[in-house]
Design an enzyme around this catalytic site. Structure first.
Site, PDB file in Angstrom:
ATOM      1  N   TYR A  16       0.837  -1.215   0.000  1.00  0.00           N
ATOM      2  CA  TYR A  16       0.000   0.000   0.000  1.00  0.00           C
ATOM      3  C   TYR A  16       0.870   1.262   0.000  1.00  0.00           C
ATOM      4  O   TYR A  16       0.630   2.198  -0.775  1.00  0.00           O
ATOM      5  CB  TYR A  16      -0.894  -0.046   1.237  1.00  0.00           C
ATOM      6  CG  TYR A  16      -1.903   1.074   1.351  1.00  0.00           C
ATOM      7  CD1 TYR A  16      -3.075   1.064   0.587  1.00  0.00           C
ATOM      8  CD2 TYR A  16      -1.715   2.126   2.246  1.00  0.00           C
ATOM      9  CE1 TYR A  16      -4.012   2.081   0.717  1.00  0.00           C
ATOM     10  CE2 TYR A  16      -2.650   3.136   2.381  1.00  0.00           C
ATOM     11  CZ  TYR A  16      -3.802   3.106   1.609  1.00  0.00           C
ATOM     12  OH  TYR A  16      -4.729   4.115   1.733  1.00  0.00           O
TER      13      TYR A  16
ATOM     14  N   SER B 103       2.388   1.816  -3.341  1.00  0.00           N
ATOM     15  CA  SER B 103       1.410   2.317  -4.334  1.00  0.00           C
ATOM     16  C   SER B 103       1.105   3.792  -4.092  1.00  0.00           C
ATOM     17  O   SER B 103       0.998   4.579  -5.031  1.00  0.00           O
ATOM     18  CB  SER B 103       0.113   1.495  -4.279  1.00  0.00           C
ATOM     19  OG  SER B 103      -0.643   1.778  -3.106  1.00  0.00           O
TER      20      SER B 103
HETATM   21  N1  LIG Z   1      -9.711   5.546   5.250  1.00  0.00           N
HETATM   22  C1  LIG Z   1      -8.469   5.942   5.439  1.00  0.00           C
HETATM   23  O1  LIG Z   1      -8.003   6.040   6.582  1.00  0.00           O
HETATM   24  C2  LIG Z   1      -7.605   6.325   4.284  1.00  0.00           C
HETATM   25  C3  LIG Z   1      -6.356   6.895   4.564  1.00  0.00           C
HETATM   26  C4  LIG Z   1      -5.521   7.272   3.510  1.00  0.00           C
HETATM   27  C5  LIG Z   1      -5.944   7.088   2.210  1.00  0.00           C
HETATM   28  N2  LIG Z   1      -7.164   6.520   1.965  1.00  0.00           N
HETATM   29  C6  LIG Z   1      -7.527   6.334   0.567  1.00  0.00           C
HETATM   30  O2  LIG Z   1      -8.785   6.917   0.301  1.00  0.00           O
HETATM   31  C7  LIG Z   1      -9.392   6.250  -0.798  1.00  0.00           C
HETATM   32  C8  LIG Z   1     -10.816   5.887  -0.435  1.00  0.00           C
HETATM   33  O3  LIG Z   1     -10.793   4.922   0.610  1.00  0.00           O
HETATM   34  P1  LIG Z   1     -11.918   4.809   1.751  1.00  0.00           P
HETATM   35  O4  LIG Z   1     -11.258   5.049   3.036  1.00  0.00           O
HETATM   36  O5  LIG Z   1     -13.120   5.602   1.370  1.00  0.00           O
HETATM   37  O6  LIG Z   1     -12.196   3.238   1.700  1.00  0.00           O
HETATM   38  P2  LIG Z   1     -13.438   2.390   1.170  1.00  0.00           P
HETATM   39  O7  LIG Z   1     -12.987   0.977   1.245  1.00  0.00           O
HETATM   40  O8  LIG Z   1     -14.678   2.790   1.887  1.00  0.00           O
HETATM   41  O9  LIG Z   1     -13.581   2.857  -0.361  1.00  0.00           O
HETATM   42  C9  LIG Z   1     -12.766   2.371  -1.395  1.00  0.00           C
HETATM   43  C10 LIG Z   1     -13.586   2.374  -2.665  1.00  0.00           C
HETATM   44  O10 LIG Z   1     -12.764   1.926  -3.767  1.00  0.00           O
HETATM   45  C11 LIG Z   1     -13.530   1.022  -4.550  1.00  0.00           C
HETATM   46  N3  LIG Z   1     -12.660   0.136  -5.317  1.00  0.00           N
HETATM   47  C12 LIG Z   1     -11.818  -0.824  -4.844  1.00  0.00           C
HETATM   48  N4  LIG Z   1     -11.221  -1.452  -5.878  1.00  0.00           N
HETATM   49  C13 LIG Z   1     -11.678  -0.863  -7.017  1.00  0.00           C
HETATM   50  C14 LIG Z   1     -11.425  -1.065  -8.396  1.00  0.00           C
HETATM   51  N5  LIG Z   1     -10.572  -2.007  -8.815  1.00  0.00           N
HETATM   52  N6  LIG Z   1     -12.072  -0.304  -9.311  1.00  0.00           N
HETATM   53  C15 LIG Z   1     -12.956   0.655  -8.892  1.00  0.00           C
HETATM   54  N7  LIG Z   1     -13.236   0.891  -7.589  1.00  0.00           N
HETATM   55  C16 LIG Z   1     -12.604   0.132  -6.674  1.00  0.00           C
HETATM   56  C17 LIG Z   1     -14.347   0.262  -3.516  1.00  0.00           C
HETATM   57  O11 LIG Z   1     -15.434  -0.412  -4.145  1.00  0.00           O
HETATM   58  C18 LIG Z   1     -14.778   1.392  -2.590  1.00  0.00           C
HETATM   59  O12 LIG Z   1     -15.953   2.036  -3.060  1.00  0.00           O
HETATM   60  C19 LIG Z   1      -8.505   5.049  -1.102  1.00  0.00           C
HETATM   61  O13 LIG Z   1      -7.653   5.341  -2.188  1.00  0.00           O
HETATM   62  C20 LIG Z   1      -7.692   4.881   0.156  1.00  0.00           C
HETATM   63  O14 LIG Z   1      -6.474   4.241  -0.080  1.00  0.00           O
HETATM   64  C21 LIG Z   1      -7.993   6.141   2.958  1.00  0.00           C
END
Ligand SMILES: NC(=O)c1ccc[n+]([C@@H]2O[C@H](COP(=O)([O-])OP(=O)(O)OC[C@H]3O[C@@H](n4cnc5c(N)ncnc54)[C@H](O)[C@@H]3O)[C@@H](O)[C@H]2O)c1
Length: 242
Positions: free
Chosen positions: A152, A155
Site C-alpha cells: 500500500y 502504491s
Molecule cells: N480511510 C483511510 O483512513 C484512508 C487513509 C488514507 C488514504 N485513503 C484512501 O482513500 C481512498 C478511499 O478509501 P476509503 O477510506 O473511502 O475506503 P473504502 O474501502 O470505503 O472505499 C474504497 C472504494 O474503492 C472502490 N474500489 C476498490 N477497488 C476498485 C477497483 N478495482 N475499481 C474501482 N473501484 C474500486 C471500492 O469499491 C470502494 O468504493 C482510497 O484510495 C484509500 O487508499 C484512505
C-alpha cells in the site's frame, strides 16, 4: 450561462468517494461516480435524486478496457470531463516477509495502475479542452511508510510521483494535478483493522480522533476551487505525522 463542471470520482460507492460526491453535487457540479460493481437499483436512484450518477460507469479501474469504456461513456453523454478524482483504493496488509507477490501486485494494480489508467485517458480529453483538474488520493502511508503496508505505501508513494509529473506535463495546457494524503479516516478501510490497532492509532493522533470522510471531501473541494495550486500533496491527518 456556464455549463456545470463534470466530475468523475472513481470508487465512489462509499467512504471518502461518496462523501466527495455529495459535497461536490451540493456545489452545483455534475458528479459521476465509478463503482467497482453495479449499485442496487434503489441505491442508484437515491443517489440520482442527490444529483449523483452511477449507472453506466461501473468497472475496475485497473482494467484498461473498463477504464476506456467509463471515460468514453462520459464523453459521449456529456462531451467533457473537468475534474477527475482518483479515489479507488484497496489494502492487503501484511508484513513484507509474509507478503506474496500477488498481494503486492494486487494493491499496486488498483491503487497505482488504476490511477495511471484513468489519468492517461482523462488527460487526453483535458488537453483538448486546455483545462482540467486531477486530484489523486494518496496516503500518509505513502509519505512515511507504515508497518504491514509495504504494498500500500509503495502504491501511494507512486501516486505522489505520478501527481507531480502530471502537474508538470499538464500545466502548459491548463491542467492542474494535486494529491491528498489522508491520515486515519473513519471508513470501512480503517474499520477492517482490529479494535486494538484502531485505539493505538487514536492515541497517537494529536487531535484525538479519526478524520471524517467529509473532511477529505472539503479538501477536495478546496483544491478544485483554488486555481493556483498544482503538484502538491496536502496532508489531512489530525496531526498524526507532525
Ligand atoms: N480511510 C483511510 O483512513 C484512508 C487513509 C488514507 C488514504 N485513503 C484512501 O482513500 C481512498 C478511499 O478509501 P476509503 O477510506 O473511502 O475506503 P473504502 O474501502 O470505503 O472505499 C474504497 C472504494 O474503492 C472502490 N474500489 C476498490 N477497488 C476498485 C477497483 N478495482 N475499481 C474501482 N473501484 C474500486 C471500492 O469499491 C470502494 O468504493 C482510497 O484510495 C484509500 O487508499 C484512505
Amino acid at each position: 450561462m456556464m455549463s456545470k463542471k463534470i466530475v468523475l470520482i472513481t470508487g465512489g460507492a462509499k467512504g471518502i468517494g461518496l462523501a466527495a460526491a455529495k459535497k461536490l453535487s451540493s456545489k452545483e457540479m455534475k458528479v459521476i461516480i465509478n463503482t467497482h460493481t453495479p449499485l442496487e437499483e434503489k441505491e442508484a436512484k437515491e443517489l440520482e435524486k442527490q444529483g449523483i450518477i452511477s449507472n453506466g460507469f461501473e468497472g475496475d479501474v485497473s482494467n484498461e478496457n473498463d477504464a476506456k469504456r467509463i471515460v468514453e461513456n462520459i464523453i459521449n453523454m456529456y462531451g467533457h470531463i473537468d475534474v477527475l478524482i482518483n479515489n479507488a483504493g484497496i489494502t492487503k496488509d501484511k508484513l513484507i516477509f509474509r507478503m506474496s507477490l500477488d498481494e503486492f501486485e494486487d494493491v499496486l494494480k488498483v491503487n497505482l495502475i488504476g490511477t495511471f489508467n484513468m489519468t492517461k485517458l482523462v488527460i487526453k480529453c483535458m488537453q483538448k479542452q486546455r483545462s482540467g483538474n486531477i486530484i489523486n488520493i494518496s496516503s500518509i502511508s505513502g509519505l512515511h511508510g507504515n508497518i504491514g503496508q509495504g504494498n500500500y505505501s509503495a502504491s501511494k508513494a507512486g501516486i505522489v510521483g505520478l501527481t507531480k509529473t502530471t502537474a508538470k506535463e499538464g500545466a502548459i495546457r491548463g491542467i492542474r494535478c494535486n494529491a491528498i494524503a489522508p491520515g486515519m479516516i473513519d471508513t470501512d478501510m480503517v474499520h477492517k483493522m482490529s479494535e486494538q490497532r484502531q485505539n493505538e492509532f487514536i492515541n497517537q493522533i494529536p487531535l484525538g480522533r479519526f478524520g471524517k470522510p467529509e473532511e477529505i471531501a472539503d479538501t477536495i473541494s478546496y483544491l478544485i476551487e483554488n486555481n493556483y495550486i498544482t503538484g502538491q500533496v496536502i496532508t489531512v491527518d489530525g496531526g498524526l505525522t507532525i
